[in-house]
Design a protein around this motif. Structure first.
Motif, short mmCIF file in Angstrom:
data_model
loop_
_atom_site.label_atom_id
_atom_site.label_comp_id
_atom_site.label_asym_id
_atom_site.label_seq_id
_atom_site.Cartn_x
_atom_site.Cartn_y
_atom_site.Cartn_z
N UNK A 169 0.83 -1.20 0.00
CA UNK A 169 0.00 0.00 0.00
C UNK A 169 0.87 1.26 0.00
N UNK A 170 1.89 1.27 0.85
CA UNK A 170 2.77 2.43 0.93
C UNK A 170 3.58 2.65 -0.33
N UNK A 171 3.92 1.56 -1.03
CA UNK A 171 4.72 1.69 -2.25
C UNK A 171 3.98 2.47 -3.33
N UNK A 172 2.65 2.45 -3.30
CA UNK A 172 1.90 3.25 -4.28
C UNK A 172 2.23 4.73 -4.11
N UNK A 173 2.30 5.19 -2.86
CA UNK A 173 2.63 6.59 -2.61
C UNK A 173 4.09 6.88 -2.94
N UNK A 174 4.98 5.93 -2.69
CA UNK A 174 6.39 6.11 -3.05
C UNK A 174 6.53 6.28 -4.56
N UNK A 175 5.86 5.41 -5.31
CA UNK A 175 5.89 5.51 -6.77
C UNK A 175 5.31 6.85 -7.23
N UNK A 176 4.27 7.30 -6.54
CA UNK A 176 3.67 8.60 -6.86
C UNK A 176 4.71 9.71 -6.81
N UNK A 177 5.54 9.73 -5.77
CA UNK A 177 6.56 10.78 -5.65
C UNK A 177 7.53 10.74 -6.82
N UNK A 178 7.90 9.55 -7.25
CA UNK A 178 8.77 9.45 -8.42
C UNK A 178 8.10 10.01 -9.66
N UNK A 179 6.81 9.74 -9.80
CA UNK A 179 6.07 10.21 -10.98
C UNK A 179 5.97 11.73 -11.02
N UNK A 180 5.72 12.35 -9.87
CA UNK A 180 5.39 13.78 -9.88
C UNK A 180 6.60 14.69 -9.72
N UNK A 181 7.70 14.16 -9.12
CA UNK A 181 8.76 15.11 -8.76
C UNK A 181 10.18 14.57 -8.73
N UNK A 182 10.41 13.28 -9.00
CA UNK A 182 11.76 12.75 -8.81
C UNK A 182 12.02 11.60 -9.78
N UNK A 183 12.50 11.96 -10.97
CA UNK A 183 12.77 10.94 -11.99
C UNK A 183 13.85 9.97 -11.53
N UNK A 184 14.81 10.45 -10.72
CA UNK A 184 15.87 9.57 -10.23
C UNK A 184 15.29 8.52 -9.27
N UNK A 185 14.34 8.92 -8.44
CA UNK A 185 13.67 7.96 -7.56
C UNK A 185 12.89 6.95 -8.38
N UNK A 186 12.21 7.41 -9.41
CA UNK A 186 11.46 6.52 -10.29
C UNK A 186 12.40 5.47 -10.89
N UNK A 187 13.59 5.92 -11.30
CA UNK A 187 14.57 5.00 -11.88
C UNK A 187 15.07 4.01 -10.84
N UNK A 188 15.33 4.49 -9.62
CA UNK A 188 15.80 3.62 -8.54
C UNK A 188 14.79 2.51 -8.25
N UNK A 189 13.51 2.84 -8.32
CA UNK A 189 12.47 1.86 -8.02
C UNK A 189 12.36 0.76 -9.07
N UNK A 190 13.01 0.95 -10.22
CA UNK A 190 12.99 -0.09 -11.25
C UNK A 190 13.67 -1.37 -10.77
N UNK A 191 14.63 -1.24 -9.85
CA UNK A 191 15.29 -2.40 -9.24
C UNK A 191 14.65 -2.64 -7.89
N UNK A 192 13.69 -3.52 -7.85
CA UNK A 192 12.87 -3.70 -6.64
C UNK A 192 13.71 -4.14 -5.45
N UNK A 193 14.62 -5.07 -5.66
CA UNK A 193 15.44 -5.56 -4.55
C UNK A 193 16.30 -4.45 -3.98
N UNK A 194 16.91 -3.66 -4.87
CA UNK A 194 17.75 -2.55 -4.40
C UNK A 194 16.92 -1.52 -3.64
N UNK A 195 15.72 -1.25 -4.15
CA UNK A 195 14.85 -0.28 -3.49
C UNK A 195 14.46 -0.74 -2.09
N UNK A 196 14.13 -2.01 -1.96
CA UNK A 196 13.70 -2.53 -0.66
C UNK A 196 14.83 -2.48 0.36
#
Length: 301
Positions: free
Chosen positions: A131-158
């Motif tokens: 549930x919380x990851x939806x909001x994390x992904x939201x932040x990448x979408x609206x304001x942080x392309x680098x965060x969005x890219x980091x989330x592409x590697x799920x294991x690294x993100x976790x």
């Protein structure tokens, strides 16, 4: 709760606890009034404070009680879910739900302190963490392309959640400082939320907030690509990342039902509503639609 109360007592405070059942049902007028009566019977005074130990429901309910009891006392937010940590505990939005819709009775009441410890999230069930990851992904979408890219590697993100939480809070802090009362740029934080709240209400909250917001982000991305507000590639990048985190993006409710619920949304202003649309990864904007235009977009689906 026991450890929190023991810590406060060891610091010299007198402590009372009030526990509510989990779920959106606790963000009701009945629970709110029961909580106020509990505070009055103690009786809590203006020199006292409330501590919200829990997820978004607890934080919203406690914050609204603190905003209104004795015309306002201090509240300390101690988020215990990822969603509350990155979003609802920060920014001072407090509310309860009404039968007509979500968060329709509330107040802006900034917390005196947000105490965030990522170790509190270690015991989260998988579905609550998601549930919380939806909001994390939201932040990448609206304001942080680098965060969005980091989330592409799920294991690294976790493995980097503490840093990710800090980035999300920093983004929200910036928006809140620029627009505390949510009349301008802060509205970008609502990406996926107009549709998401409608899905929650339509399912009587059987679909959780994070999952509903994920569906809302996917739908708005798809609509934006159809309307030429963003590229099809951008929309597909967003939906692809959501699916990577195992979100079901299907929306079972007809567009007419979602539209009718949106008409009661607190973001509606007369005969128009501002929705958040992606322009590219890390960049969103507000798109003003008349209620008729929104109806056409949703009811065609």
């Amino acid at each position: 709760l026991d450890r929190c109360m023991e810590s406060l007592r060891n610091a010299g405070f007198e402590v009372k606890s009030y526990v509510v059942p989990p779920g959106e049902e606790s963000k009701s007028g009945q629970t709110y009034l029961e909580l106020l009566n509990f505070l009055a019977e103690i009786p809590l005074t203006r020199s006292d404070a409330l501590v919200a130990l829990g997820g978004g429901v607890v934080g919203d309910l406690t914050g609204f009680a603190a905003a209104t009891y004795l015309r306002g006392i201090k509240v300390i937010q101690v988020p215990t879910t990822l969603l509350a940590a990155v979003d609802s505990s920060v920014g001072g939005k407090t509310a309860i739900n009404l039968p007509a819709g979500k968060n329709l009775a509330g107040a802006f009441h900034q917390p005196a302190l947000v105490c965030q410890d990522a170790r509190l999230l270690d015991s989260l069930p998988e579905d609550v963490w998601q549930d919380g990851m939806a909001e994390v992904i939201k932040y990448g979408c609206i304001a942080d392309a680098a965060l969005f890219e980091l989330l592409q590697d799920r294991e690294a993100a976790e493995n980097r959640m503490e840093g990710i939480i800090q980035r999300c809070v920093a983004i929200k802090k910036k928006f809140v400082e620029e627009d505390e009362l949510d009349t301008g740029v802060r509205q970008l934080l609502n990406f996926g939320h107009t549709i998401g709240h409608a899905i929650e209400k339509a399912t009587d909250f059987a679909v959780s907030h994070g999952r509903a917001v994920a569906k809302g982000m996917a739908m708005m991305s798809d609509l934006s690509a159809e309307q030429g507000w963003c590229s099809r590639e951008t929309a597909e990048q967003i939906t692809s990342l959501l699916r990577m985190y195992d979100f079901d993006l299907t929306v079972a409710q007809p567009g007419k039902i979602l539209y009718d619920i949106c008409m009661a949304d607190k973001k509606r202003k007369g005969n128009y509503i501002d929705i958040v649309v992606p322009e590219g990864i890390g960049k969103c904007r507000l798109q003003r639609l008349t209620t008729e235009e929104l109806g056409e977009l949703l009811c065609e689906r």
